[in-house]
Write a protein that holds these residues in place. Structure first.
Motif, PDB file in Angstrom:
ATOM      1  N   GLY A 199       0.187  11.387 -10.056  1.00  0.00           N
ATOM      2  CA  GLY A 199      -0.913  12.331  -9.888  1.00  0.00           C
ATOM      3  C   GLY A 199      -2.242  11.756 -10.320  1.00  0.00           C
ATOM      4  N   ARG A 200      -2.311  10.441 -10.439  1.00  0.00           N
ATOM      5  CA  ARG A 200      -3.539   9.751 -10.834  1.00  0.00           C
ATOM      6  C   ARG A 200      -3.871   8.686  -9.805  1.00  0.00           C
ATOM      7  NH1 ARG A 200      -3.687   6.530 -15.154  1.00  0.00           N
ATOM      8  NH2 ARG A 200      -5.909   6.863 -15.334  1.00  0.00           N
ATOM      9  N   GLN A 201      -5.146   8.441  -9.639  1.00  0.00           N
ATOM     10  CA  GLN A 201      -5.597   7.385  -8.738  1.00  0.00           C
ATOM     11  C   GLN A 201      -5.483   6.053  -9.468  1.00  0.00           C
ATOM     12  OE1 GLN A 201      -9.214   8.394  -6.788  1.00  0.00           O
ATOM     13  NE2 GLN A 201      -9.666   6.280  -6.228  1.00  0.00           N
ATOM     14  N   LEU A 202      -4.803   5.079  -8.876  1.00  0.00           N
ATOM     15  CA  LEU A 202      -4.575   3.799  -9.543  1.00  0.00           C
ATOM     16  C   LEU A 202      -5.739   2.836  -9.382  1.00  0.00           C
ATOM     17  CD1 LEU A 202      -0.819   3.213  -8.694  1.00  0.00           C
ATOM     18  CD2 LEU A 202      -1.823   4.124 -10.769  1.00  0.00           C
ATOM     19  N   VAL A 203      -6.392   2.862  -8.237  1.00  0.00           N
ATOM     20  CA  VAL A 203      -7.515   1.970  -7.990  1.00  0.00           C
ATOM     21  C   VAL A 203      -8.800   2.761  -8.213  1.00  0.00           C
ATOM     22  CG1 VAL A 203      -8.646   0.511  -6.279  1.00  0.00           C
ATOM     23  CG2 VAL A 203      -6.163   0.683  -6.322  1.00  0.00           C
ATOM     24  N   LYS A 204      -9.672   2.258  -9.094  1.00  0.00           N
ATOM     25  CA  LYS A 204     -10.928   2.916  -9.473  1.00  0.00           C
ATOM     26  C   LYS A 204     -10.708   4.367  -9.904  1.00  0.00           C
ATOM     27  CE  LYS A 204     -14.126   0.248  -6.653  1.00  0.00           C
ATOM     28  NZ  LYS A 204     -15.220   0.342  -5.692  1.00  0.00           N
TER      29      LYS A 204
ATOM     30  N   LEU B 227      -4.839  14.599  -4.423  1.00  0.00           N
ATOM     31  CA  LEU B 227      -4.454  13.191  -4.485  1.00  0.00           C
ATOM     32  C   LEU B 227      -2.987  13.012  -4.125  1.00  0.00           C
ATOM     33  CD1 LEU B 227      -5.332  10.286  -5.301  1.00  0.00           C
ATOM     34  CD2 LEU B 227      -4.367  10.811  -7.532  1.00  0.00           C
ATOM     35  N   ARG B 228      -2.127  13.884  -4.641  1.00  0.00           N
ATOM     36  CA  ARG B 228      -0.694  13.787  -4.330  1.00  0.00           C
ATOM     37  C   ARG B 228      -0.433  14.026  -2.849  1.00  0.00           C
ATOM     38  NH1 ARG B 228       0.628  16.482  -9.766  1.00  0.00           N
ATOM     39  NH2 ARG B 228       1.581  14.750 -10.888  1.00  0.00           N
ATOM     40  N   ALA B 229      -1.088  15.034  -2.281  1.00  0.00           N
ATOM     41  CA  ALA B 229      -0.864  15.346  -0.865  1.00  0.00           C
ATOM     42  C   ALA B 229      -1.345  14.210   0.029  1.00  0.00           C
ATOM     43  CB  ALA B 229      -1.580  16.650  -0.502  1.00  0.00           C
ATOM     44  N   GLU B 230      -2.548  13.695  -0.239  1.00  0.00           N
ATOM     45  CA  GLU B 230      -3.076  12.593   0.569  1.00  0.00           C
ATOM     46  C   GLU B 230      -2.258  11.322   0.379  1.00  0.00           C
ATOM     47  OE1 GLU B 230      -7.218  11.986  -0.108  1.00  0.00           O
ATOM     48  OE2 GLU B 230      -7.792  13.889   0.797  1.00  0.00           O
TER      49      GLU B 230
ATOM     50  N   LEU C  89       0.831  -1.208   0.000  1.00  0.00           N
ATOM     51  CA  LEU C  89       0.000   0.000   0.000  1.00  0.00           C
ATOM     52  C   LEU C  89       0.870   1.265   0.000  1.00  0.00           C
ATOM     53  CD1 LEU C  89      -2.843  -1.056   2.447  1.00  0.00           C
ATOM     54  CD2 LEU C  89      -3.004  -0.741  -0.017  1.00  0.00           C
ATOM     55  N   ALA C  90       1.997   1.220   0.702  1.00  0.00           N
ATOM     56  CA  ALA C  90       2.915   2.365   0.692  1.00  0.00           C
ATOM     57  C   ALA C  90       3.463   2.595  -0.707  1.00  0.00           C
ATOM     58  CB  ALA C  90       4.054   2.133   1.692  1.00  0.00           C
ATOM     59  N   VAL C  91       3.789   1.522  -1.414  1.00  0.00           N
ATOM     60  CA  VAL C  91       4.315   1.648  -2.775  1.00  0.00           C
ATOM     61  C   VAL C  91       3.242   2.190  -3.715  1.00  0.00           C
ATOM     62  CG1 VAL C  91       5.164   0.328  -4.755  1.00  0.00           C
ATOM     63  CG2 VAL C  91       6.119  -0.076  -2.492  1.00  0.00           C
ATOM     64  N   VAL C  92       2.012   1.686  -3.602  1.00  0.00           N
ATOM     65  CA  VAL C  92       0.915   2.171  -4.454  1.00  0.00           C
ATOM     66  C   VAL C  92       0.691   3.659  -4.220  1.00  0.00           C
ATOM     67  CG1 VAL C  92      -1.583   2.041  -4.824  1.00  0.00           C
ATOM     68  CG2 VAL C  92      -0.227  -0.052  -4.739  1.00  0.00           C
ATOM     69  N   ASN C  93       0.703   4.092  -2.955  1.00  0.00           N
ATOM     70  CA  ASN C  93       0.529   5.519  -2.660  1.00  0.00           C
ATOM     71  C   ASN C  93       1.691   6.345  -3.185  1.00  0.00           C
ATOM     72  OD1 ASN C  93      -1.997   6.031  -1.233  1.00  0.00           O
ATOM     73  ND2 ASN C  93      -1.210   4.581   0.265  1.00  0.00           N
TER      74      ASN C  93
END
Length: 117
Positions: A30-35, A46-49, A19-23
């Protein structure tokens, strides 16, 4: 430590590391990978979160790997996890306040997302 317990900590640590790697990847893309189609957050939000969540998940991974390993790994993990968690809460609070200000400005100007007709 019994093997099943060590295995459980290992699996949880590996999941937190994943999960750390995905984030971290989301921070750079700058894109959401899941959904991605369901995402309504701006790339900046998204980048900040994702950056804060990545630090938090790294701390969780260190903590869970540190329990079976012993030593200071658990303490180091907690010291990384807590600032990441606090940063995530602050980032979400900031962007919620920005969204509330934008909504209040839209109401004052008279522009709404839905026409009242």
């Amino acid at each position: 430590m019994p093997f099943p317990l060590a295995l459980a900590f290992g699996v949880c640590g590996a999941l937190a590391a994943l999960l750390a790697v995905v984030n971290a990847v989301q921070v750079f893309l700058g894109r959401q990978l899941v959904k991605p189609s369901a995402g309504r957050r701006s790339p900046r939000q998204l980048r900040a979160e994702s950056a804060a969540a990545s630090v938090s998940m790294l701390g969780a991974s260190l903590t869970t790997f540190g329990v079976p390993a012993g030593g200071l790994w658990t303490a180091v993990g907690v010291l990384v996890l807590l600032p990441g968690w606090i940063a995530l809460a602050l980032v979400r609070r900031h962007f919620a306040a920005v969204a509330a200000d934008a909504e209040a400005d839209a109401v004052v100007v008279g522009t709404t997302a839905v026409d009242p007709e």
